[in-house]
Design a protein around this motif. Structure first.
Motif, PDB file in Angstrom:
ATOM      1  N   ASN A 231     -42.463  39.877  -2.841  1.00 26.09           N
ATOM      2  CA  ASN A 231     -43.733  40.099  -3.517  1.00 26.09           C
ATOM      3  C   ASN A 231     -43.586  39.628  -4.967  1.00 26.09           C
ATOM      4  O   ASN A 231     -42.818  40.199  -5.743  1.00 26.09           O
ATOM      5  N   ILE A 232     -44.319  38.572  -5.329  1.00 32.69           N
ATOM      6  CA  ILE A 232     -44.234  37.970  -6.666  1.00 32.69           C
ATOM      7  C   ILE A 232     -45.600  38.075  -7.329  1.00 32.69           C
ATOM      8  O   ILE A 232     -46.614  37.695  -6.741  1.00 32.69           O
ATOM      9  N   ALA A 233     -45.638  38.592  -8.548  1.00 31.12           N
ATOM     10  CA  ALA A 233     -46.883  38.708  -9.307  1.00 31.12           C
ATOM     11  C   ALA A 233     -46.695  38.087 -10.682  1.00 31.12           C
ATOM     12  O   ALA A 233     -45.688  38.338 -11.358  1.00 31.12           O
ATOM     13  N   HIS A 234     -47.656  37.264 -11.101  1.00 34.21           N
ATOM     14  CA  HIS A 234     -47.618  36.657 -12.436  1.00 34.21           C
ATOM     15  C   HIS A 234     -48.995  36.766 -13.076  1.00 34.21           C
ATOM     16  O   HIS A 234     -50.013  36.407 -12.473  1.00 34.21           O
ATOM     17  N   ASP A 235     -49.014  37.274 -14.306  1.00 38.69           N
ATOM     18  CA  ASP A 235     -50.250  37.441 -15.061  1.00 38.69           C
ATOM     19  C   ASP A 235     -50.421  36.241 -15.982  1.00 38.69           C
ATOM     20  O   ASP A 235     -49.630  36.032 -16.920  1.00 38.69           O
ATOM     21  N   PHE A 236     -51.462  35.460 -15.716  1.00 35.17           N
ATOM     22  CA  PHE A 236     -51.750  34.289 -16.549  1.00 35.17           C
ATOM     23  C   PHE A 236     -52.602  34.642 -17.770  1.00 35.17           C
ATOM     24  O   PHE A 236     -52.920  33.767 -18.570  1.00 35.17           O
ATOM     25  N   GLY A 237     -52.974  35.894 -17.891  1.00 38.10           N
ATOM     26  CA  GLY A 237     -53.844  36.303 -18.985  1.00 38.10           C
ATOM     27  C   GLY A 237     -55.255  36.511 -18.498  1.00 38.10           C
ATOM     28  O   GLY A 237     -55.813  37.609 -18.580  1.00 38.10           O
ATOM     29  N   PHE A 238     -55.869  35.453 -17.984  1.00 43.61           N
ATOM     30  CA  PHE A 238     -57.231  35.572 -17.466  1.00 43.61           C
ATOM     31  C   PHE A 238     -57.242  36.090 -16.031  1.00 43.61           C
ATOM     32  O   PHE A 238     -58.247  36.623 -15.554  1.00 43.61           O
ATOM     33  N   ALA A 239     -56.101  35.910 -15.315  1.00 44.47           N
ATOM     34  CA  ALA A 239     -56.030  36.318 -13.916  1.00 44.47           C
ATOM     35  C   ALA A 239     -54.576  36.549 -13.521  1.00 44.47           C
ATOM     36  O   ALA A 239     -53.646  36.035 -14.163  1.00 44.47           O
ATOM     37  N   THR A 240     -54.388  37.323 -12.458  1.00 44.13           N
ATOM     38  CA  THR A 240     -53.057  37.607 -11.921  1.00 44.13           C
ATOM     39  C   THR A 240     -52.946  37.005 -10.529  1.00 44.13           C
ATOM     40  O   THR A 240     -53.817  37.221  -9.674  1.00 44.13           O
ATOM     41  N   LEU A 241     -51.893  36.254 -10.324  1.00 43.43           N
ATOM     42  CA  LEU A 241     -51.620  35.654  -9.016  1.00 43.43           C
ATOM     43  C   LEU A 241     -50.533  36.458  -8.328  1.00 43.43           C
ATOM     44  O   LEU A 241     -49.487  36.740  -8.917  1.00 43.43           O
ATOM     45  N   ARG A 242     -50.792  36.810  -7.056  1.00 45.77           N
ATOM     46  CA  ARG A 242     -49.804  37.556  -6.274  1.00 45.77           C
ATOM     47  C   ARG A 242     -49.520  36.809  -4.975  1.00 45.77           C
ATOM     48  O   ARG A 242     -50.456  36.380  -4.281  1.00 45.77           O
ATOM     49  N   SER A 243     -48.243  36.672  -4.680  1.00 51.66           N
ATOM     50  CA  SER A 243     -47.804  36.063  -3.427  1.00 51.66           C
ATOM     51  C   SER A 243     -46.984  37.088  -2.649  1.00 51.66           C
ATOM     52  O   SER A 243     -46.045  37.682  -3.195  1.00 51.66           O
ATOM     53  N   ILE A 244     -47.332  37.298  -1.368  1.00 52.50           N
ATOM     54  CA  ILE A 244     -46.639  38.260  -0.523  1.00 52.50           C
ATOM     55  C   ILE A 244     -46.195  37.542   0.745  1.00 52.50           C
ATOM     56  O   ILE A 244     -47.028  37.167   1.585  1.00 52.50           O
ATOM     57  N   SER A 245     -44.894  37.321   0.876  1.00 55.36           N
ATOM     58  CA  SER A 245     -44.322  36.657   2.051  1.00 55.36           C
ATOM     59  C   SER A 245     -43.496  37.678   2.817  1.00 55.36           C
ATOM     60  O   SER A 245     -42.703  38.425   2.226  1.00 55.36           O
ATOM     61  N   ALA A 246     -43.653  37.706   4.148  1.00 58.90           N
ATOM     62  CA  ALA A 246     -42.951  38.726   4.935  1.00 58.90           C
ATOM     63  C   ALA A 246     -42.582  38.190   6.305  1.00 58.90           C
ATOM     64  O   ALA A 246     -43.308  37.383   6.892  1.00 58.90           O
ATOM     65  N   PHE A 247     -41.442  38.654   6.803  1.00 57.25           N
ATOM     66  CA  PHE A 247     -40.991  38.353   8.160  1.00 57.25           C
ATOM     67  C   PHE A 247     -40.554  39.661   8.806  1.00 57.25           C
ATOM     68  O   PHE A 247     -39.723  40.388   8.257  1.00 57.25           O
ATOM     69  N   GLU A 248     -41.139  39.985   9.966  1.00 53.09           N
ATOM     70  CA  GLU A 248     -40.845  41.226  10.668  1.00 53.09           C
ATOM     71  C   GLU A 248     -40.399  40.918  12.092  1.00 53.09           C
ATOM     72  O   GLU A 248     -40.960  40.048  12.752  1.00 53.09           O
ATOM     73  N   THR A 249     -39.391  41.664  12.560  1.00 54.82           N
ATOM     74  CA  THR A 249     -38.829  41.471  13.895  1.00 54.82           C
ATOM     75  C   THR A 249     -38.805  42.794  14.644  1.00 54.82           C
ATOM     76  O   THR A 249     -38.473  43.836  14.078  1.00 54.82           O
ATOM     77  N   MET A 250     -39.138  42.724  15.926  1.00 62.49           N
ATOM     78  CA  MET A 250     -39.094  43.897  16.794  1.00 62.49           C
ATOM     79  C   MET A 250     -38.313  43.543  18.051  1.00 62.49           C
ATOM     80  O   MET A 250     -38.593  42.538  18.710  1.00 62.49           O
ATOM     81  N   ARG A 251     -37.310  44.350  18.363  1.00 61.82           N
ATOM     82  CA  ARG A 251     -36.544  44.225  19.609  1.00 61.82           C
ATOM     83  C   ARG A 251     -36.598  45.579  20.300  1.00 61.82           C
ATOM     84  O   ARG A 251     -35.922  46.515  19.900  1.00 61.82           O
ATOM     85  N   GLU A 252     -37.412  45.689  21.323  1.00 62.21           N
ATOM     86  CA  GLU A 252     -37.669  46.978  21.965  1.00 62.21           C
ATOM     87  C   GLU A 252     -37.209  46.960  23.418  1.00 62.21           C
ATOM     88  O   GLU A 252     -37.473  46.006  24.155  1.00 62.21           O
ATOM     89  N   GLN A 253     -36.513  48.029  23.812  1.00 62.42           N
ATOM     90  CA  GLN A 253     -36.176  48.285  25.207  1.00 62.42           C
ATOM     91  C   GLN A 253     -36.527  49.744  25.482  1.00 62.42           C
ATOM     92  O   GLN A 253     -36.038  50.632  24.791  1.00 62.42           O
ATOM     93  N   GLU A 254     -37.336  49.965  26.495  1.00 65.71           N
ATOM     94  CA  GLU A 254     -37.927  51.289  26.660  1.00 65.71           C
ATOM     95  C   GLU A 254     -38.031  51.641  28.139  1.00 65.71           C
ATOM     96  O   GLU A 254     -38.561  50.863  28.942  1.00 65.71           O
ATOM     97  N   TYR A 255     -37.508  52.810  28.484  1.00 70.47           N
ATOM     98  CA  TYR A 255     -37.610  53.313  29.858  1.00 70.47           C
ATOM     99  C   TYR A 255     -38.497  54.546  29.879  1.00 70.47           C
ATOM    100  O   TYR A 255     -38.279  55.493  29.121  1.00 70.47           O
ATOM    101  N   THR A 256     -39.503  54.548  30.759  1.00 70.78           N
ATOM    102  CA  THR A 256     -40.385  55.700  30.931  1.00 70.78           C
ATOM    103  C   THR A 256     -40.607  55.956  32.416  1.00 70.78           C
ATOM    104  O   THR A 256     -40.575  55.033  33.233  1.00 70.78           O
ATOM    105  N   ASP A 257     -40.826  57.221  32.742  1.00 71.06           N
ATOM    106  CA  ASP A 257     -41.151  57.622  34.113  1.00 71.06           C
ATOM    107  C   ASP A 257     -42.639  57.960  34.139  1.00 71.06           C
ATOM    108  O   ASP A 257     -43.046  59.049  33.738  1.00 71.06           O
ATOM    109  N   GLN A 258     -43.461  57.012  34.586  1.00 73.29           N
ATOM    110  CA  GLN A 258     -44.897  57.134  34.411  1.00 73.29           C
ATOM    111  C   GLN A 258     -45.622  57.809  35.563  1.00 73.29           C
ATOM    112  O   GLN A 258     -46.851  57.877  35.554  1.00 73.29           O
ATOM    113  N   ASP A 259     -44.882  58.299  36.562  1.00 72.35           N
ATOM    114  CA  ASP A 259     -45.526  59.165  37.539  1.00 72.35           C
ATOM    115  C   ASP A 259     -45.196  60.626  37.259  1.00 72.35           C
ATOM    116  O   ASP A 259     -45.752  61.527  37.887  1.00 72.35           O
TER     117      ASP A 259
END
Length: 706
Positions: A275-303
């Protein structure tokens, strides 16, 4: 001195035209809100339900939401952590620690930041690095050997450079047993770590790098069978804190897990954002770069029985990259406020579902796997402006345009020892506008009145669970809603009485919902579909009262109604009833026009606290808290066992602390009356089951920080 009056929090937010519910990290700890699902106990018209007792969740806000077991579609309500949207709610597992505050924002969003959505957003803000050295830890122990440990350390590294590291560990707390063998179920086994690095390059430029990792091997909450839908065998008799499950050795071998595995998670989540923010005086520029990972293994007894009629194991590999650029004026006091920006998201997901139907005879009697991939890419541009006229009247408006393209690939359904079906891919694309216009009036210094109209947009998607025929992969359409909202915010008596409220009306087109289709010779299956026309309306509000010197009361209230105006679908209840009588699958079609949408009509939650100085050095705080949730239909038009009963819960706490508040000792109890209640339910194959809520917990927490 401890016990003296404290100002109500979030004074600046009282001048913003919205119906947000705002909570500090301290307020969340006081109420014991330590998991994502528990947020519904501190905000009006909010429902967050676990999917079959697992870490995956579905959000409903003002009645808008849908039940997506696969978690492969964007929900109507998005969760954000430090301005980063989580495309899939499961990614937020284990992240609720070291929080600064939480905002629950109802209604269409997307014209000021982030991603467009129809139902709203839940914004989590975690604590940032500090310029001076601080550290702290807490230990929470309760019934059923439950423990929760947290710690943080924060401070400077060099000139302009500071850091913060925080983590948590959760163990135990499982309160269910199997009546057949006395086996124990439900223990938490989770740890999480978050690190932040803040670089203040100069007075105008700030760089924040954040990384996090979560490992969750917790056991899930098992279901209680409520009604047998198929077959004549009696349902097992289980107590409220009991559940049955099974894992055949052949199924364990197929999924590559050890014999004797309990219903549980085996999940890794990790990510990083810049997350990068820079104030130019008249305006503020914000850049938000993100990478998210999910590795899921799930056992359920649905009856929810010891039979292998709907034992399920799923694996999900998912990656999401998001990028936001936002430019806004820097002068917060200027009459003219503006913001423009763009947002990009790219996700890749692969899922595989294993099912053990061996004891589901004579209809199936086999093990099966479904495999698919999902590719998604979205781009949006947004702008929002406001102008303050004389007499403190403000006009505001925003516009958003979004293009979304997604496709499902490699769908395969395999019966082990039998046939394999391959399905061709499907794609869906959408390009739509969303926006907002409104007016607010600061009638007095402490009273704000506003009116706004908002159009929300959410892309379509796919139902990919247990695919049997190609038609199941037909995409459902995008959803749109036009929301009218009239509200007010008031500190009627400064630091004594605060009353906020809003009324709303939602006009839906192609509302996305989990409906039902019938597969010949197979049975009814859930299918994400569109309701051509529907509506909902209601109101919500919060009262904060501090009339007596030592007494602080907060009460949230929410009321909503909604109806389907045109909804042709298969009536699941009638179709199941026909099969039970004739042993033949026949779709009983219906139109649920005029039928209630089934969401809880009334939600109430609040607390009252007495804050008292017991000496010049120490203070004590104590009081009850409560929750009431109305009945909820679990299927469209659901009655009888398809309708979740209402419930009321009562809790309490007492806290001792010094004036400095460097340490605290708290004793607490939840569900003091030990009420039997259910949080959600569903149908897999042969039974309809409920997921029970937790019984009475009594615990203590000690914390120290400096």
């Amino acid at each position: 001195m401890a016990g003296t009056r404290r100002a109500f929090a979030f004074q600046a937010e009282q001048h913003r035209p919205d119906a947000a519910t705002l909570l500090t990290g301290e307020q969340l700890r006081e109420r014991g809100i330590l998991t994502l699902r528990a947020l519904e106990y501190v905000a009006p018209n909010l429902t967050i339900q676990s999917i079959n007792g697992t870490a995956s969740t579905n959000f409903y806000l003002r009645g808008l939401g849908f039940n997506d077991f696969t978690q492969s579609n964007m929900g109507p309500v998005l969760a954000y952590y430090d301005d980063v949207p989580y495309a899939y709610s499961t990614m937020a597992t284990g992240m609720m620690f070291d929080l600064a505050n939480v905002t629950v924002m109802p209604g269409p969003v997307g014209t000021e930041h982030g991603q467009s959505d129809t139902g709203g957003e839940i914004l989590f803000h975690t604590n940032d690095p500090t310029d001076s050295f601080h550290a702290g830890a807490s230990e929470d122990m309760a019934s059923y050997a439950r423990s929760r440990s947290e710690a943080y350390v924060s401070g400077p590294l060099a000139r302009g450079l500071s850091f913060r590291i925080a983590g948590q560990v959760q163990k135990g707390g499982g309160w269910q047993t199997d009546p057949l063998n006395g086996a124990h179920l439900g223990d938490a086994d989770l740890w999480a770590l978050r690190a932040k690095l803040k670089w203040q390059l100069d007075s105008r430029t700030t760089v924040m790098l954040t990384g996090h990792v979560v490992q969750d091997d917790s056991e899930v909450v098992g279901g209680i069978p409520i009604h047998r839908l198929i077959g004549s065998a009696p349902l097992p008799t289980v107590g409220w804190t009991q559940t049955e499950w099974s894992l055949r050795p052949q199924f364990a071998s197929l999924i590559g897990r050890k014999a004797g595995l309990k219903p549980s998670e085996h999940d890794w989540f990790w990510g990083a954002d810049l997350n990068i923010a820079h104030d130019f005086g008249f305006a503020t520029l914000r850049s938000i770069s993100a990478f998210e990972t999910m590795r899921e293994q799930e056992y359920t007894d649905q009856d929810a029985t010891a039979q292998a009629q709907a034992d399920t194991y799923r694996t999900i590999d998912s990656n999401a990259f998001t990028q936001e650029l936002r430019l806004s004026n820097s002068d917060a006091a200027a009459r003219f406020q503006w913001a423009i920006g763009a947002f990009y998201q790219r996700t890749r997901m692969n899922q595989r579902f294993f099912f053990d139907y061996t004891d589901y005879l004579p209809a199936r009697g086999y093990m099966q796997a479904s495999t698919f991939g999902l590719n998604e890419e979205a781009t949006s541009e947004f702008a929002h402006v406001s102008y303050r006229l004389p007499h403190d009247v403000k006009l505001f408006g925003g516009l958003l345009h979004e293009i979304d393209d997604r496709g499902i690939t490699g769908m395969q359904s395999e019966i082990f020892g039998g046939r394999t079906k391959n399905f061709h891919g499907e794609n869906t694309a959408a390009a739509q506008f969303a926006g907002q216009v409104g007016v607010s009036w600061q009638a007095t210094q402490n009273v704000l009145v506003y009116y706004k109209m908002s159009k929300g947009f959410k892309p379509g998607g796919f139902t990919a669970n247990n695919t049997q025929i190609q038609a199941q992969l037909n995409p459902f359409k995008p959803e749109s809603v036009l929301t009218y909202e009239l509200g007010f915010k008031s500190d009627l008596i400064h630091n004594v009485l605060r009353v906020n409220g809003a009324a709303f009306y939602n006009d839906f087109h192609n509302q996305q919902i989990l409906g039902t289709i019938l597969i010949p010779d197979f049975g009814p299956l859930s299918q994400l579909t569109n309701v051509p026309k529907s509506e909902s309306w209601g109101f919500e509000g919060t009262v904060d009262l501090h009339v007596l010197r030592h007494v602080f009361l907060t009460q949230n209230f929410g009321w909503q109604r909604g109806t389907f105006q045109d909804f042709p679908t298969v009536n699941r209840a009638a179709t199941n009833a026909y099969y039970a009588a004739h042993h033949v699958w026949k779709a009983i079609n219906d139109n649920f026009a005029g039928v209630n949408n089934g969401q809880p009509k009334l939600t109430l939650n609040g607390q009252v606290e007495w804050r008292q100085a017991i000496s010049q050095s120490y203070g004590i705080e104590f009081g009850p808290n409560w929750v009431y949730r109305d009945a909820q239909a679990l299927t469209p038009g659901g009655t009888g066992f398809y309708r979740l009963p209402p419930y009321f819960l009562l809790g309490a706490h007492v806290t001792l602390h010094p004036v400095s508040e460097k340490w605290q000792i708290t004793l607490y109890a939840s569900n003091i009356l030990n009420r039997h209640y259910y949080t959600t339910g569903g149908q897999a194959t042969t039974t309809y089951f409920y997921i029970p809520g937790a019984p009475r917990f009594i615990g203590g927490r000690i914390s120290y920080g400096f």
